[in-house]
Design a protein around this motif. Sequence first.
Motif, PDB file in Angstrom:
ATOM      1  N   ALA A  45     -22.101  72.793  39.360  1.00  0.00           N
ATOM      2  CA  ALA A  45     -21.392  71.969  38.681  1.00  0.00           C
ATOM      3  C   ALA A  45     -20.989  72.309  37.306  1.00  0.00           C
ATOM      4  N   VAL A  46     -22.085  72.993  36.696  1.00  0.00           N
ATOM      5  CA  VAL A  46     -21.673  73.586  35.388  1.00  0.00           C
ATOM      6  C   VAL A  46     -20.706  74.429  35.221  1.00  0.00           C
ATOM      7  N   ALA A  47     -20.674  75.615  36.360  1.00  0.00           N
ATOM      8  CA  ALA A  47     -19.809  76.583  36.316  1.00  0.00           C
ATOM      9  C   ALA A  47     -18.417  75.957  36.562  1.00  0.00           C
ATOM     10  N   ALA A  48     -18.222  75.168  37.694  1.00  0.00           N
ATOM     11  CA  ALA A  48     -16.950  74.371  37.896  1.00  0.00           C
ATOM     12  C   ALA A  48     -16.420  73.649  36.717  1.00  0.00           C
ATOM     13  N   THR A  49     -17.254  72.977  36.073  1.00  0.00           N
ATOM     14  CA  THR A  49     -16.844  72.008  34.957  1.00  0.00           C
ATOM     15  C   THR A  49     -16.224  72.983  33.966  1.00  0.00           C
ATOM     16  N   GLY A  50     -16.920  74.311  33.778  1.00  0.00           N
ATOM     17  CA  GLY A  50     -16.545  75.033  32.621  1.00  0.00           C
ATOM     18  C   GLY A  50     -14.954  75.708  33.097  1.00  0.00           C
ATOM     19  N   PHE A  51     -14.901  76.094  34.167  1.00  0.00           N
ATOM     20  CA  PHE A  51     -13.438  76.390  34.970  1.00  0.00           C
ATOM     21  C   PHE A  51     -12.525  75.295  34.720  1.00  0.00           C
ATOM     22  N   ALA A  52     -12.898  74.273  35.105  1.00  0.00           N
ATOM     23  CA  ALA A  52     -12.013  73.162  35.311  1.00  0.00           C
ATOM     24  C   ALA A  52     -11.766  72.441  33.698  1.00  0.00           C
ATOM     25  N   LEU A  53     -12.255  72.630  32.705  1.00  0.00           N
ATOM     26  CA  LEU A  53     -12.056  72.405  31.300  1.00  0.00           C
ATOM     27  C   LEU A  53     -11.150  73.641  30.830  1.00  0.00           C
ATOM     28  N   GLY A  54     -11.544  74.771  31.237  1.00  0.00           N
ATOM     29  CA  GLY A  54     -10.823  76.065  31.064  1.00  0.00           C
ATOM     30  C   GLY A  54      -9.185  75.832  31.434  1.00  0.00           C
ATOM     31  N   GLY A  55      -8.982  75.221  32.253  1.00  0.00           N
ATOM     32  CA  GLY A  55      -7.488  75.067  32.994  1.00  0.00           C
ATOM     33  C   GLY A  55      -7.293  75.780  34.185  1.00  0.00           C
ATOM     34  N   ASP A  56      -8.469  76.022  34.995  1.00  0.00           N
ATOM     35  CA  ASP A  56      -8.383  76.600  36.192  1.00  0.00           C
ATOM     36  C   ASP A  56      -9.478  75.593  37.445  1.00  0.00           C
ATOM     37  N   PRO A  57      -8.433  74.786  37.753  1.00  0.00           N
ATOM     38  CA  PRO A  57      -9.112  73.993  38.690  1.00  0.00           C
ATOM     39  C   PRO A  57      -9.380  74.576  40.062  1.00  0.00           C
ATOM     40  N   VAL A  58      -8.637  75.637  40.453  1.00  0.00           N
ATOM     41  CA  VAL A  58      -8.806  76.174  41.880  1.00  0.00           C
ATOM     42  C   VAL A  58      -9.985  76.907  41.707  1.00  0.00           C
ATOM     43  N   MET A  59     -10.246  77.880  40.661  1.00  0.00           N
ATOM     44  CA  MET A  59     -11.543  78.421  40.745  1.00  0.00           C
ATOM     45  C   MET A  59     -12.560  77.404  40.652  1.00  0.00           C
ATOM     46  N   ALA A  60     -12.261  76.387  40.050  1.00  0.00           N
ATOM     47  CA  ALA A  60     -13.586  75.348  39.789  1.00  0.00           C
ATOM     48  C   ALA A  60     -13.880  74.755  41.220  1.00  0.00           C
ATOM     49  N   ALA A  61     -13.114  74.449  41.793  1.00  0.00           N
ATOM     50  CA  ALA A  61     -13.169  73.865  43.239  1.00  0.00           C
ATOM     51  C   ALA A  61     -13.679  75.032  44.208  1.00  0.00           C
ATOM     52  N   VAL A  62     -13.519  76.334  44.266  1.00  0.00           N
ATOM     53  CA  VAL A  62     -14.123  77.358  44.773  1.00  0.00           C
ATOM     54  C   VAL A  62     -15.492  77.532  44.509  1.00  0.00           C
ATOM     55  N   LEU A  63     -15.759  77.512  43.413  1.00  0.00           N
ATOM     56  CA  LEU A  63     -17.369  77.572  42.862  1.00  0.00           C
ATOM     57  C   LEU A  63     -18.294  76.414  43.354  1.00  0.00           C
ATOM     58  N   LEU A  64     -17.313  75.269  43.255  1.00  0.00           N
ATOM     59  CA  LEU A  64     -18.144  73.926  43.741  1.00  0.00           C
ATOM     60  C   LEU A  64     -18.438  73.967  45.142  1.00  0.00           C
ATOM     61  N   VAL A  65     -17.512  74.603  45.823  1.00  0.00           N
ATOM     62  CA  VAL A  65     -17.753  74.641  47.552  1.00  0.00           C
ATOM     63  C   VAL A  65     -18.593  75.769  47.875  1.00  0.00           C
ATOM     64  N   LEU A  66     -18.668  76.791  46.933  1.00  0.00           N
ATOM     65  CA  LEU A  66     -19.430  78.098  47.333  1.00  0.00           C
ATOM     66  C   LEU A  66     -21.132  77.786  47.028  1.00  0.00           C
ATOM     67  N   PHE A  67     -21.204  77.073  45.853  1.00  0.00           N
ATOM     68  CA  PHE A  67     -22.477  76.693  45.326  1.00  0.00           C
ATOM     69  C   PHE A  67     -23.087  75.659  46.394  1.00  0.00           C
ATOM     70  N   THR A  68     -22.138  74.703  46.692  1.00  0.00           N
ATOM     71  CA  THR A  68     -22.757  73.500  47.572  1.00  0.00           C
ATOM     72  C   THR A  68     -23.192  74.309  48.895  1.00  0.00           C
ATOM     73  N   LEU A  69     -22.450  75.437  49.484  1.00  0.00           N
ATOM     74  CA  LEU A  69     -22.946  75.810  50.616  1.00  0.00           C
ATOM     75  C   LEU A  69     -24.358  76.588  50.414  1.00  0.00           C
ATOM     76  N   PHE A  70     -24.327  77.316  49.261  1.00  0.00           N
ATOM     77  CA  PHE A  70     -25.693  78.114  48.908  1.00  0.00           C
ATOM     78  C   PHE A  70     -26.773  76.926  49.117  1.00  0.00           C
TER      79      PHE A  70
END
Length: 145
Positions: free
Chosen positions: A16-41
């Motif tokens: 969630a922290v990593a995804a928030t950082g990417f979302a606030l940085g203007g990269d929502p796709v990477m934020a979604a990918v990280l959120l899915v990846l960390f949820t799978l972990f």
Amino acid sequence: MRRVWRVPALFLLSGAVAATGFALGGDPVMAAVLLVLFTLFAVVHSPLIFPGPVPAAEALRRAAADGRPVVYWRPGCTYCLRLRLRLGRDASRLHWVDIWRDPAGAAAVRAATGGDETVPTVVVADRPHINPDPAWVRRQLPPRT
């Protein structure tokens, strides 16, 4: 009980922290990918992926009756996860004891390993095997009836 969820919760929080950082940085796709990846972990390291744990005494009683191995494990253990995933559907044919939920299970592992809580520890015919090969564990299973 809460201790078994620490690793999955840490994965979710980190994601969630990593995804928030990417979302606030203007990269929502990477934020979604990280959120899915960390949820799978988190799911993979949670107790949800393992068959329902039983107390050590009950697992040993069942093993004596049906001849199936007893596996002592703990959430977050990569070797336990490797064993579980490599066993596939056969994992449900073993008796799983979560040493974080069952103090008697943790004591049994410490007795078998000389004081450490090294998992997975698989007990076959009253003989402990520390971190055995998953193929070997599969061969220890009684034939399907």
